[in-house]
Design an enzyme around this catalytic site. Structure first.
Site, PDB file in Angstrom:
ATOM      1  N   ASP A  19      -0.699  -2.682  -4.128  1.00 21.93           N
ATOM      2  CA  ASP A  19      -1.897  -2.646  -3.271  1.00 21.93           C
ATOM      3  C   ASP A  19      -2.491  -1.246  -3.379  1.00 21.93           C
ATOM      4  O   ASP A  19      -2.197  -0.531  -4.338  1.00 21.93           O
ATOM      5  CB  ASP A  19      -1.560  -3.078  -1.837  1.00 21.93           C
ATOM      6  N   ASP A  20      -3.318  -0.838  -2.413  1.00 18.21           N
ATOM      7  CA  ASP A  20      -3.995   0.446  -2.557  1.00 18.21           C
ATOM      8  C   ASP A  20      -3.020   1.599  -2.832  1.00 18.21           C
ATOM      9  O   ASP A  20      -1.938   1.660  -2.261  1.00 18.21           O
ATOM     10  CB  ASP A  20      -4.779   0.771  -1.282  1.00 18.21           C
ATOM     11  N   ASP A  38       0.845  -1.208   0.000  1.00 20.82           N
ATOM     12  CA  ASP A  38       0.000   0.000   0.000  1.00 20.82           C
ATOM     13  C   ASP A  38       0.878   1.255   0.000  1.00 20.82           C
ATOM     14  O   ASP A  38       1.841   1.326   0.771  1.00 20.82           O
ATOM     15  CB  ASP A  38      -0.857   0.080   1.263  1.00 20.82           C
ATOM     16  N   HIS A  77      -4.123  -1.453  -6.332  1.00 22.51           N
ATOM     17  CA  HIS A  77      -5.514  -1.820  -6.108  1.00 22.51           C
ATOM     18  C   HIS A  77      -6.469  -0.636  -6.171  1.00 22.51           C
ATOM     19  O   HIS A  77      -7.633  -0.773  -5.862  1.00 22.51           O
ATOM     20  CB  HIS A  77      -5.661  -2.523  -4.750  1.00 22.51           C
ATOM     21  N   LYS A 113     -14.871  -0.141   0.647  1.00 23.09           N
ATOM     22  CA  LYS A 113     -15.157  -1.462   1.213  1.00 23.09           C
ATOM     23  C   LYS A 113     -15.314  -1.377   2.717  1.00 23.09           C
ATOM     24  O   LYS A 113     -14.514  -0.766   3.420  1.00 23.09           O
ATOM     25  CB  LYS A 113     -14.089  -2.487   0.820  1.00 23.09           C
ATOM     26  N   ARG A 134     -12.698   2.346  -5.061  1.00 21.47           N
ATOM     27  CA  ARG A 134     -13.255   1.285  -4.198  1.00 21.47           C
ATOM     28  C   ARG A 134     -13.650   1.806  -2.821  1.00 21.47           C
ATOM     29  O   ARG A 134     -12.909   2.552  -2.199  1.00 21.47           O
ATOM     30  CB  ARG A 134     -12.213   0.182  -4.045  1.00 21.47           C
TER      31      ARG A 134
END
Ligand SMILES: *[C@@H]1O[C@H](CO)[C@@H](O)[C@H](O)[C@H]1NC(C)=O
Ligand SMILES: *[C@@H]1O[C@H](CO)[C@@H](O)[C@H](O)[C@H]1NC(C)=O
Ligand SMILES: *[C@@H]1O[C@H](CO)[C@@H](O)[C@H](O)[C@H]1NC(C)=O
Ligand SMILES: *[C@@H]1O[C@H](CO)[C@@H](O)[C@H](O)[C@H]1NC(C)=O
Ligand SMILES: *[C@@H]1O[C@H](CO)[C@@H](O)[C@H](O)[C@H]1NC(C)=O
Ligand SMILES: *[C@@H]1O[C@H](CO)[C@@H](O)[C@H](O)[C@H]1NC(C)=O
Ligand SMILES: *[C@@H]1O[C@H](CO)[C@@H](O)[C@H](O)[C@H]1NC(C)=O
Ligand SMILES: *[C@@H]1O[C@H](CO)[C@@H](O)[C@H](O)[C@H]1NC(C)=O
Ligand SMILES: *[C@@H]1O[C@H](CO)[C@@H](O)[C@H](O)[C@H]1NC(C)=O
Length: 376
Positions: free
Chosen positions: A211-212, A190, A233, A268, A266
């Site tokens: 990742d993010d 991330d 991500h 979540k 996103r």
């Protein structure tokens, strides 16, 4: 190597101490002027002395020993400049490799400097889910009224830049290049993650990772603008829930690009958890070659062994504005996917949203009522 500790008082230079292993240069002016000190080489043991007596600290070509944090905590009214290559010994531990806290701090990287995490020494495709213990890289925590400018990170072992319990933070021109992780086993790398922070302004970030690009887990009034995100991500809220702070309020993602990533946008939330997401804006976001979801909002998140497929409704997601978002998803992906519990989505506004290319249609669940939100 024989290194010398010098003090420069006014215009005079006086060598006051010599040591086998340390090096620091103090430039001390009149009381109201900055006292400048340099920490370099293997001289980390000088750090406490420098922190207590200098307000203009340069850290240049420093080799931080294995298992040790470059500890820049407890500072106030200080400016810190990074130069050259800041490197870290190898140890299997939680890190962080660098930790900064305090009040009224300016943090700047000089042209050509790098924090070289040499992440490949830890990477095993398992990230923070297993394998060897990998240190977090750079964390600001309880830092207030600070500017972070022009910092370059290379090959983060896992999560790169954490902003926890901070207020009034500006972060400009940070580069996080963990591209090597694509082929050498980088995971959970991330770029930025934010928790429990307020008034955070991040702009002109360049990220290549796995990742993010940013994950906002809690906090208030967070701005993320003009980022270029690649390989990861996507631009994320969450996961929210199942932590000590589960409140996300007023987050603005503007003028960003997301390429070759698992998701574009996103949100979540963790299944069966409680909390609140209120006020999220995505404006002028361009997506390209997204693999799984162009836009995804789901309330069934669970880290291991993956989302449950059955969302819950303990975390309302209110006031979501998605506007001027366009781009492409790869054919095996889904353009837009929404999977929420009943009543979770409230007051959403979408306009000028166009995501194309994904051919894997999925049925959306609990789209917000009476709005312009669509799923196709
Ligand atoms: C930080 O930078 C600002 C703007 O250049 C300056 O006004 C302020 O005095 C600096 N603070 C410190 C602690 O150096
Ligand atoms: C930084 O220094 C370390 C330790 O000497 C070295 O292994 C690494 O290659 C250097 N990185 C860069 C980008 O020069
Ligand atoms: C953050 O900035 C605001 C506005 O300038 C100020 O009132 C507040 O005291 C600052 N917060 C901290 C923790 O310094
Ligand atoms: C720091 O943040 C954590 C998580 O957001 C929160 O639980 C904790 O209360 C915060 N601490 C302070 C002093 O604000
Ligand atoms: C949209 O964002 C891009 C950067 O991704 C920027 O170049 C462009 O100027 C922005 N457009 C508007 C209308 O702000
Ligand atoms: C969430 O709660 C429901 C209802 O209590 C339960 O059936 C389900 O197993 C829970 N899910 C998880 C992942 O704990
Ligand atoms: C909640 O957090 C705990 C501790 O980190 C973890 O073991 C559990 O799997 C989490 N629950 C969900 C649904 O993610
Ligand atoms: C739609 O969004 C794109 C950027 O994603 C922008 O270039 C275009 O001007 C917007 N169109 C309208 C009608 O606002
Ligand atoms: C998915 O939906 C689109 C738009 O409704 C439709 O054109 C396309 O044929 C569908 N794809 C599949 C694989 O069903």
């Amino acid at each position: 190597m024989k290194l010398i500790l010098k003090i420069l008082i006014g215009l005079g230079v006086v060598a006051v101490a010599a040591s086998e292993i340390t090096s620091a240069t103090f430039f001390s002016g009149p009381l109201n002027r900055a006292t400048s000190c340099t920490l370099t080489g293997n001289s980390i043991d000088e750090l406490d002395a420098i922190k207590s007596s200098c307000n203009d600290i340069t850290i240049e070509n420093l080799a931080v020993p294995a298992g040790k944090t470059l500890d820049l905590t407890g500072l106030s009214d200080v400016s810190i400049t990074f130069k050259g290559n800041i490197s870290f010994g190898y140890a299997e531990w939680k890190g962080p490799l660098v930790l900064i806290s305090g009040t009224n701090i300016n943090i700047t990287g000089e042209r050509g400097h790098v924090f070289d995490g040499q992440g490949a020494r830890w990477w095993d495709n398992l990230g923070s889910n297993g394998g060897v213990r990998k240190p977090r890289f750079f964390k600001i925590r309880y830092l207030h009224n600070a500017v972070v400018n022009h910092i370059n990170f290379l090959n983060s072992p896992r999560h790169c830049f954490a902003i926890h319990n901070c207020t009034n933070i500006t972060v400009n021109n940070v580069v996080m290049n963990t591209k090597d992780g694509d082929t050498r086993g980088g995971h959970n790398t991330d770029a930025i993650n934010v928790k429990g922070s307020e008034n955070v302004f991040i702009s002109d970030t360049v990220v290549q990772n796995q990742d993010d690009c940013i994950a906002v887990r809690s906090g208030k009034n967070i701005h993320f603008s003009r980022a270029s995100c690649s390989g990861g991500h996507g631009i994320s809220i969450g996961s929210v829930g199942n932590r000590t702070n589960n409140l996300v309020e007023n987050v603005y993602f503007t003028h960003c690009t997301v390429a070759n990533s698992e998701n574009g946008i996103r949100i979540k939330t963790v299944v069966n958890a409680t909390g609140l997401v209120s006020g999220v804006t995505y404006d002028n976001i361009t997506l390209s070659k997204i693999r799984d979801y162009g836009i995804v909002v789901r309330g069934d998140y669970r880290n291991m062994p993956g989302p449950t497929g059955t969302p819950s409704n303990g975390i309302p997601i209110r006031n979501v504005r998605i506007t001027n978002v366009h781009g492409t998803v790869q054919p095996r992906g889904t353009n837009i996917y929404i999977l929420l519990g009943e009543g979770v989505a409230q007051n959403w506004h979408w306009s000028n949203v166009s995501i194309t290319g994904g051919r894997r249609n999925r049925t959306c669940q609990q789209l917000p009522p009476n709005t312009d939100v669509f799923c196709a």
